[in-house]
Scaffold this motif. Structure first.
Motif, mmCIF file in Angstrom:
data_model
loop_
_atom_site.group_PDB
_atom_site.id
_atom_site.type_symbol
_atom_site.label_atom_id
_atom_site.label_comp_id
_atom_site.label_asym_id
_atom_site.label_seq_id
_atom_site.Cartn_x
_atom_site.Cartn_y
_atom_site.Cartn_z
ATOM 1 N N ASP A 5 0.823 -1.220 0.000
ATOM 2 C CA ASP A 5 0.000 0.000 0.000
ATOM 3 C C ASP A 5 0.858 1.272 0.000
ATOM 4 O OD1 ASP A 5 1.027 -0.598 2.530
ATOM 5 O OD2 ASP A 5 -0.563 0.534 3.540
ATOM 6 N N MET A 6 2.175 1.105 -0.131
ATOM 7 C CA MET A 6 3.038 2.288 -0.002
ATOM 8 C C MET A 6 3.246 3.006 -1.329
ATOM 9 S SD MET A 6 5.893 1.128 2.746
ATOM 10 C CE MET A 6 6.451 2.815 3.030
ATOM 11 N N GLU A 7 3.609 4.261 -1.203
ATOM 12 C CA GLU A 7 3.805 5.106 -2.385
ATOM 13 C C GLU A 7 5.010 4.639 -3.212
ATOM 14 O OE1 GLU A 7 4.498 9.840 -3.307
ATOM 15 O OE2 GLU A 7 3.938 9.260 -1.271
ATOM 16 N N ARG A 8 4.880 4.705 -4.541
ATOM 17 C CA ARG A 8 5.967 4.352 -5.457
ATOM 18 C C ARG A 8 6.713 5.612 -5.893
ATOM 19 N NH1 ARG A 8 2.584 0.310 -3.900
ATOM 20 N NH2 ARG A 8 2.486 -1.457 -5.321
ATOM 21 N N SER A 9 7.995 5.463 -6.177
ATOM 22 C CA SER A 9 8.756 6.584 -6.736
ATOM 23 C C SER A 9 8.344 6.823 -8.189
ATOM 24 C CB SER A 9 10.252 6.275 -6.683
ATOM 25 O OG SER A 9 10.966 7.221 -7.445
ATOM 26 N N GLN A 10 8.367 8.095 -8.567
ATOM 27 C CA GLN A 10 8.081 8.456 -9.966
ATOM 28 C C GLN A 10 9.361 8.539 -10.795
ATOM 29 O OE1 GLN A 10 4.838 8.767 -11.018
ATOM 30 N NE2 GLN A 10 4.417 8.060 -8.943
ATOM 31 N N ASN A 11 10.505 8.453 -10.132
ATOM 32 C CA ASN A 11 11.778 8.609 -10.840
ATOM 33 C C ASN A 11 12.235 7.298 -11.467
ATOM 34 O OD1 ASN A 11 12.198 11.413 -10.190
ATOM 35 N ND2 ASN A 11 12.502 10.724 -8.076
ATOM 36 N N VAL A 12 11.381 6.735 -12.295
ATOM 37 C CA VAL A 12 11.650 5.414 -12.852
ATOM 38 C C VAL A 12 11.491 5.423 -14.371
ATOM 39 C CG1 VAL A 12 10.974 2.983 -12.840
ATOM 40 C CG2 VAL A 12 10.795 4.331 -10.736
ATOM 41 N N GLU A 13 12.442 4.796 -15.023
ATOM 42 C CA GLU A 13 12.391 4.633 -16.479
ATOM 43 C C GLU A 13 12.286 3.138 -16.741
ATOM 44 O OE1 GLU A 13 15.717 5.957 -19.326
ATOM 45 O OE2 GLU A 13 15.635 7.509 -17.776
ATOM 46 N N ASP A 14 11.218 2.707 -17.365
ATOM 47 C CA ASP A 14 11.054 1.272 -17.595
ATOM 48 C C ASP A 14 11.455 0.921 -19.022
ATOM 49 O OD1 ASP A 14 10.393 -1.381 -17.522
ATOM 50 O OD2 ASP A 14 8.474 -1.054 -16.501
ATOM 51 N N ARG A 15 12.624 0.279 -19.159
ATOM 52 C CA ARG A 15 13.106 -0.105 -20.492
ATOM 53 C C ARG A 15 13.008 -1.607 -20.687
ATOM 54 N NH1 ARG A 15 18.953 2.914 -20.587
ATOM 55 N NH2 ARG A 15 18.275 5.033 -20.062
ATOM 56 N N ARG A 16 12.251 -2.293 -19.863
ATOM 57 C CA ARG A 16 12.191 -3.747 -19.974
ATOM 58 C C ARG A 16 11.550 -4.152 -21.298
ATOM 59 N NH1 ARG A 16 9.195 -5.411 -14.745
ATOM 60 N NH2 ARG A 16 8.125 -3.461 -15.230
ATOM 61 N N GLY A 17 12.052 -5.231 -21.868
ATOM 62 C CA GLY A 17 11.537 -5.687 -23.152
ATOM 63 C C GLY A 17 12.098 -4.899 -24.324
ATOM 64 N N ARG A 18 13.056 -3.976 -24.040
ATOM 65 C CA ARG A 18 13.668 -3.205 -25.118
ATOM 66 C C ARG A 18 15.165 -3.463 -25.164
ATOM 67 N NH1 ARG A 18 13.516 2.507 -24.932
ATOM 68 N NH2 ARG A 18 12.613 2.768 -22.873
ATOM 69 N N SER A 19 15.553 -4.714 -24.994
ATOM 70 C CA SER A 19 16.972 -5.066 -25.000
ATOM 71 C C SER A 19 17.596 -4.718 -26.351
ATOM 72 C CB SER A 19 17.129 -6.556 -24.725
ATOM 73 O OG SER A 19 18.490 -6.887 -24.661
ATOM 74 N N LEU A 20 18.834 -4.261 -26.327
ATOM 75 C CA LEU A 20 19.538 -3.963 -27.569
ATOM 76 C C LEU A 20 19.883 -5.279 -28.247
ATOM 77 C CD1 LEU A 20 22.036 -1.421 -26.058
ATOM 78 C CD2 LEU A 20 20.109 -0.853 -27.516
ATOM 79 N N GLY A 21 19.466 -5.446 -29.477
ATOM 80 C CA GLY A 21 19.763 -6.698 -30.171
ATOM 81 C C GLY A 21 21.248 -6.828 -30.423
#
Ligand SMILES: [Zn+2]
Length: 283
Positions: A5-21
């Motif tokens: 139930d705790m607050e999440r940080s907004q300072n997040v960049e989600d690059r998952r699934g975008r691996s460099l081939g």
């Protein structure tokens, strides 16, 4: 830890699934230069002995990774909660010094990603890049940590995140720069010893985070033990014995199991970053 139930940080960049081939550099020399920059300029938990990979292997072609494991989203959410806790914690301490805390950004990635310190790879484990002030985490390390260390648990992941944030704090207050200047004047053995002091301070800062969680009444039974077990498992002596069958103290860069355990514990018990004075032994 009770965190849902705790607050999440907004300072997040989600690059998952975008691996460099493919790493977009021409020829081997380019790759080698990049890797050297990376080794010199980032601060990790150093799980390389554990994860079996490492920065010395040139990543020429990397396969696309399998779709995210189902537990990954819960880990990502938990990581954002821990990051938010560290933001509140360090804002508090910085304000006490009359300063403003500028939080780091967290990059979640899978496989490989670009950083201002070179290319990040999952095999390196989580790390902090001072040049772009970002934490890089491929959550797959957590599965390795759980299966190979015989443990894990959410608090163990929290310890790792808080340790990397500790390197960000060292960067902001100038410790990281002082350490680099000092290391430039020392031989390899001396430089390694200073690196250990820096890592143990980050462990102690992670303990300070643990203290704040305990004080908020959100610890669950076994949480502290999880973190202490992790600190013990990633000591240089333990990892070296595991990967090369022997221990070479002069090559330690993060500290022994016993040292990592006691500095985390010191931060946890006191809740005071001023107690994380690992560099006092140099005076
Ligand atoms: Zn570290």
């Amino acid at each position: 830890m009770r965190w849902q139930d705790m607050e999440r940080s907004q300072n997040v960049e989600d690059r998952r699934g975008r691996s460099l081939g493919r790493i977009p550099v021409g020829g081997k020399p380019g790759i080698l230069v990049l890797l050297v920059v990376l080794v010199a300029g980032y601060y990790g938990v150093d799980l390389t002995g554990l994860l079996g990979g490492g920065v010395s292997q040139a990543p020429t072609s990397l396969q696309q990774r399998a779709p995210q494991a189902s537990g990954d989203d819960s880990l990502a959410e938990f990581t954002k909660v821990v990051l938010k806790q560290t933001e509140d914690l360090w804002q508090h301490f910085f304000r006490g010094l009359g300063r403003n805390y500028e939080p780091p950004r967290l990059v979640l990635y899978s496989g490989t990603t670009e950083t201002a310190c070179g290319y990040g790879q999952a095999a390196m484990g989580p790390f902090y890049c001072p040049a772009d002030r970002k934490l890089y985490i491929d959550l797959s390390f957590y599965n390795d940590m759980q299966s190979k260390l015989g443990g894990g648990g959410d608090f163990a992941l929290g310890y790792v995140v808080a340790h990397e944030v500790g390197h960000h704090v060292q960067n902001l207050v100038g410790t990281a720069e002082q350490v680099r200047n000092l290391q430039a004047r020392l031989d390899q053995r001396g430089a390694n010893q200073v690196s250990v002091l820096m890592e143990l301070q980050a462990d102690c800062y992670a303990g300070v985070w643990g203290h704040s969680v305990a004080r908020s009444g959100r610890l669950e039974g076994g949480d502290l033990e999880e973190a202490l077990r992790t600190a013990t498992a990633i000591g240089d002596d333990r990892l070296q014995r595991r990967s090369q069958g022997r221990v070479v103290p002069d090559s330690f860069t993060h500290g022994t199991s016993e040292q990592r355990y006691s500095w985390f514990k010191r931060g946890f018990d006191t809740g005071n970053p001023a107690q994380c004075n690992t560099f006092d032994s140099l005076r």
